[in-house]
Write an enzyme that holds these catalytic residues in place. Structure first.
Site, PDB file in Angstrom:
ATOM      1  N   HIS A 209       0.809  -1.228   0.000  1.00  0.00           N
ATOM      2  CA  HIS A 209       0.000   0.000   0.000  1.00  0.00           C
ATOM      3  C   HIS A 209       0.848   1.286   0.000  1.00  0.00           C
ATOM      4  O   HIS A 209       0.639   2.218   0.778  1.00  0.00           O
ATOM      5  CB  HIS A 209      -1.095   0.012   1.080  1.00  0.00           C
ATOM      6  CG  HIS A 209      -0.650  -0.151   2.525  1.00  0.00           C
ATOM      7  ND1 HIS A 209       0.329   0.609   3.108  1.00  0.00           N
ATOM      8  CD2 HIS A 209      -1.113  -0.951   3.496  1.00  0.00           C
ATOM      9  CE1 HIS A 209       0.456   0.249   4.373  1.00  0.00           C
ATOM     10  NE2 HIS A 209      -0.404  -0.695   4.629  1.00  0.00           N
TER      11      HIS A 209
ATOM     12  N   ASP B 177       0.155  -7.244  14.064  1.00  0.00           N
ATOM     13  CA  ASP B 177       1.219  -6.482  13.385  1.00  0.00           C
ATOM     14  C   ASP B 177       2.343  -6.034  14.330  1.00  0.00           C
ATOM     15  O   ASP B 177       3.484  -5.832  13.888  1.00  0.00           O
ATOM     16  CB  ASP B 177       0.630  -5.225  12.733  1.00  0.00           C
ATOM     17  CG  ASP B 177      -0.102  -5.528  11.444  1.00  0.00           C
ATOM     18  OD1 ASP B 177       0.201  -6.547  10.806  1.00  0.00           O
ATOM     19  OD2 ASP B 177      -0.982  -4.740  11.072  1.00  0.00           O
TER      20      ASP B 177
ATOM     21  N   HIS C 275      -2.882  -1.445  15.290  1.00  0.00           N
ATOM     22  CA  HIS C 275      -2.918  -0.092  14.753  1.00  0.00           C
ATOM     23  C   HIS C 275      -4.240   0.227  14.068  1.00  0.00           C
ATOM     24  O   HIS C 275      -4.372   1.292  13.437  1.00  0.00           O
ATOM     25  CB  HIS C 275      -1.737   0.124  13.782  1.00  0.00           C
ATOM     26  CG  HIS C 275      -1.858  -0.687  12.505  1.00  0.00           C
ATOM     27  ND1 HIS C 275      -1.833  -0.090  11.283  1.00  0.00           N
ATOM     28  CD2 HIS C 275      -2.053  -1.990  12.275  1.00  0.00           C
ATOM     29  CE1 HIS C 275      -1.961  -1.009  10.333  1.00  0.00           C
ATOM     30  NE2 HIS C 275      -2.087  -2.173  10.932  1.00  0.00           N
TER      31      HIS C 275
ATOM     32  N   HIS D 276       3.840 -10.567  10.732  1.00  0.00           N
ATOM     33  CA  HIS D 276       4.804 -10.381   9.640  1.00  0.00           C
ATOM     34  C   HIS D 276       6.215 -10.670  10.159  1.00  0.00           C
ATOM     35  O   HIS D 276       6.554 -10.302  11.291  1.00  0.00           O
ATOM     36  CB  HIS D 276       4.814  -8.933   9.129  1.00  0.00           C
ATOM     37  CG  HIS D 276       3.528  -8.480   8.518  1.00  0.00           C
ATOM     38  ND1 HIS D 276       3.076  -8.918   7.296  1.00  0.00           N
ATOM     39  CD2 HIS D 276       2.593  -7.603   8.961  1.00  0.00           C
ATOM     40  CE1 HIS D 276       1.916  -8.326   7.019  1.00  0.00           C
ATOM     41  NE2 HIS D 276       1.597  -7.532   8.015  1.00  0.00           N
TER      42      HIS D 276
ATOM     43  N   ASP E  24      -4.507  -7.708   4.588  1.00  0.00           N
ATOM     44  CA  ASP E  24      -3.425  -8.690   4.449  1.00  0.00           C
ATOM     45  C   ASP E  24      -3.566  -9.860   5.411  1.00  0.00           C
ATOM     46  O   ASP E  24      -2.822 -10.838   5.301  1.00  0.00           O
ATOM     47  CB  ASP E  24      -2.047  -8.019   4.597  1.00  0.00           C
ATOM     48  CG  ASP E  24      -1.913  -7.155   5.828  1.00  0.00           C
ATOM     49  OD1 ASP E  24      -2.926  -6.622   6.306  1.00  0.00           O
ATOM     50  OD2 ASP E  24      -0.787  -6.994   6.323  1.00  0.00           O
TER      51      ASP E  24
ATOM     52  N   GLU F 207      -7.298  -5.979   8.907  1.00  0.00           N
ATOM     53  CA  GLU F 207      -6.702  -5.391   7.707  1.00  0.00           C
ATOM     54  C   GLU F 207      -6.587  -6.486   6.635  1.00  0.00           C
ATOM     55  O   GLU F 207      -6.398  -7.676   6.938  1.00  0.00           O
ATOM     56  CB  GLU F 207      -5.330  -4.758   8.006  1.00  0.00           C
ATOM     57  CG  GLU F 207      -4.850  -3.946   6.812  1.00  0.00           C
ATOM     58  CD  GLU F 207      -3.734  -2.946   7.122  1.00  0.00           C
ATOM     59  OE1 GLU F 207      -3.231  -2.918   8.255  1.00  0.00           O
ATOM     60  OE2 GLU F 207      -3.387  -2.185   6.181  1.00  0.00           O
TER      61      GLU F 207
ATOM     62  N   TYR G  49       9.605  -0.804  10.068  1.00  0.00           N
ATOM     63  CA  TYR G  49       8.189  -1.120  10.271  1.00  0.00           C
ATOM     64  C   TYR G  49       7.559  -0.157  11.280  1.00  0.00           C
ATOM     65  O   TYR G  49       6.474   0.392  11.064  1.00  0.00           O
ATOM     66  CB  TYR G  49       8.075  -2.566  10.775  1.00  0.00           C
ATOM     67  CG  TYR G  49       6.679  -3.117  10.711  1.00  0.00           C
ATOM     68  CD1 TYR G  49       6.236  -3.794   9.577  1.00  0.00           C
ATOM     69  CD2 TYR G  49       5.788  -2.961  11.768  1.00  0.00           C
ATOM     70  CE1 TYR G  49       4.954  -4.290   9.500  1.00  0.00           C
ATOM     71  CE2 TYR G  49       4.508  -3.454  11.696  1.00  0.00           C
ATOM     72  CZ  TYR G  49       4.096  -4.121  10.565  1.00  0.00           C
ATOM     73  OH  TYR G  49       2.817  -4.607  10.498  1.00  0.00           O
TER      74      TYR G  49
ATOM     75  N   HIS H 141      -6.919  -8.746  13.867  1.00  0.00           N
ATOM     76  CA  HIS H 141      -7.385  -7.493  13.265  1.00  0.00           C
ATOM     77  C   HIS H 141      -7.715  -7.712  11.800  1.00  0.00           C
ATOM     78  O   HIS H 141      -7.295  -8.692  11.202  1.00  0.00           O
ATOM     79  CB  HIS H 141      -6.450  -6.314  13.538  1.00  0.00           C
ATOM     80  CG  HIS H 141      -5.412  -6.012  12.520  1.00  0.00           C
ATOM     81  ND1 HIS H 141      -4.503  -6.920  12.084  1.00  0.00           N
ATOM     82  CD2 HIS H 141      -5.122  -4.854  11.859  1.00  0.00           C
ATOM     83  CE1 HIS H 141      -3.693  -6.347  11.210  1.00  0.00           C
ATOM     84  NE2 HIS H 141      -4.054  -5.094  11.045  1.00  0.00           N
TER      85      HIS H 141
HETATM   86 FE1  FEO Z   1      -2.366  -4.062   9.819  1.00  0.00          FE
HETATM   87 FE2  FEO Z   1      -0.329  -6.464   8.486  1.00  0.00          FE
HETATM   88  O1  FEO Z   1      -1.852  -5.405   8.611  1.00  0.00           O
END
Ligand code: FEO
Length: 406
Positions: free
Chosen positions: A24, A164, A145, A229, A82, A80, A196, A78
């Site tokens: 993104h 995350d 986040h 991640h 991904d 998001e 990050y 969460h």
């Molecule tokens: Fe907040 Fe890895 O997505």
């Protein structure tokens, strides 16, 4: 890559995205991973899913361990994209499973999927779920986040599934911090953590401090941190916690980043004597040319150092577009505890340096004023002015840095 056992009967079943370079808009030169985890206990539990492009990969990894229809619980930390965009594929394989998610997460999930046939239980901080020999404890982390965010703690294993937080965009053939340090280096891992944090979590420093304090107050002991991640922290969980606390508390290197762009090299020619002045005051200095550097790298380098100088030529009485872009982007990231100034060149009217200061002032950062402007190309006298400006700025950086030394 096949599933990897991270503790007895607990498996990483995620995917490695070696190819992603634009996340993104955030440059990811090292790729990334989408981590999710399968706990094999009386009630088989999946923690998070992966980006939809990798649904087949995680399903294959799960199938190598259990039949997907035997999954009883799916935790969504969460929503998001991904991490959640393969949830429909998972629920199609195990339609009777129950999803555990925060109330805000449930509402958001309904915007992405038809959830009318899914069993969903909303959870809040302190709720627990017994899955056999082990117990999950949920802890909401709103705005860390996303508004719906939470983390999940596996009590008996002292294992924190942190979504995350504590992650890195880092594709690697190895899954653990100690393995990564052996095959690459601690420096590269730290750099990925800072990258990050700077690009994703910079606005949330106060929330991070409060949440870590809450975890400590609850007496939660952490033996392993498994983020969504990058690598898993099995050897250095305390190190990553301390790194986050340090960054949230404003820790930075006593040095300067010069972030600039240039039209016909005049602003660029100012950077070398500026750097020399900074260096002669004993400070580290890094120069970033914006048109040659991804924005996320410039943000990371800005974040590493206590001081930053922004350089811009004047174009149409305003800042050069790339300089305006990074200042606009940084204002959204709400940096704190940094001292900043501006410099640049102009042909006739000027305006870039003045406008840069207007931006920096709005950001509430410590200002080093006035800025430095030169007309057309720097002369030898101008180079001396640049050197003196750099040297004086470095002195102010050192003074300001003292405030953060205990
Ligand atoms: Fe907040 Fe890895 O997505």
């Amino acid at each position: 890559m096949a599933s990897v056992e991270i503790k007895k009967d607990i498996f990483w079943v995620g995917a490695i995205d070696w190819a992603v370079r634009d996340f993104h808009g955030y440059e990811t030169p090292r790729g990334t991973t989408y981590n999710n985890y399968l706990i094999i206990d009386d009630d088989i539990t999946l923690i998070d899913t992966v980006k939809e492009d990798f649904a087949d990969v995680t399903i294959k990894n799960i199938k190598s361990l259990v039949s997907p229809e035997s999954i009883k619980n799916v935790v969504i930390n969460h929503i998001e994209n991904d991490h959640v965009t393969s949830i429909d594929r998972i629920m199609a394989l195990t339609p009777n499973a129950t999803i555990y998610i925060t109330e805000k997460g449930r509402k958001g999930l309904a915007r992405f999927f038809d959830i009318s046939n899914w069993n969903i239980k909303t959870v809040k901080t302190g709720d627990t779920l017994k899955i056999g020999k082990r117990t999950l404890l949920f802890l909401e982390t709103p705005m860390l986040h996303w508004p719906d965010s939470m983390v999940t703690y596996l009590k008996e294993e002292k294992l924190l599934f942190s979504q995350d937080a504590f992650g890195q965009h880092l594709a690697s053939a190895v899954r653990f911090d100690d393995e990564f340090i052996t095959c690459a280096s601690m420096y590269e891992l730290d750099d990925a953590v800072i990258d990050y944090y700077a690009n994703i979590l910079m606005p949330f420093g106060q929330l991070i401090k409060a949440k870590i304090a809450e975890i400590q107050k609850l007496g939660i002991e952490i033996d392993m941190i498994a983020p969504d991640h990058g690598i898993i922290w099995r050897s250095h969980p305390n190190k990553i916690l301390q790194m986050y606390l340090d960054m949230a508390n404003g820790v930075a290197k006593e040095g300067v980043t010069i972030i600039y762009d240039t039209m016909w090299h005049s602003t660029e020619l100012m950077t070398t004597p500026l750097m020399q002045g900074i260096k002669d005051e004993g400070l580290e200095c890094k120069i970033i040319k914006l048109r040659a550097t991804p924005m996320s790298v410039a943000v990371k380098e800005f974040w590493k150092y206590r001081g930053a100088l922004f350089g811009s030529p004047t174009l149409n009485n305003t800042m050069f577009p790339t300089v305006a872009q990074i200042l606009y982007h940084l204002s959204g990231l709400r940096p704190k505890n940094r001292i900043v100034g501006a410099f640049g060149s102009y042909g006739w009217g000027g305006g870039a340096v003045k406008e840069a200061y207007e931006f920096l002032k709005k950001m509430g950062l410590e200002l080093y004023e006035p800025g430095l402007q030169i007309n057309y190309k720097p002369s030898l006298e101008d180079e001396t002015r640049c050197y003196d400006f750099g040297r004086d700025f470095a002195k102010k950086v050192k003074e300001y840095h003292q405030k953060f030394q205990s």
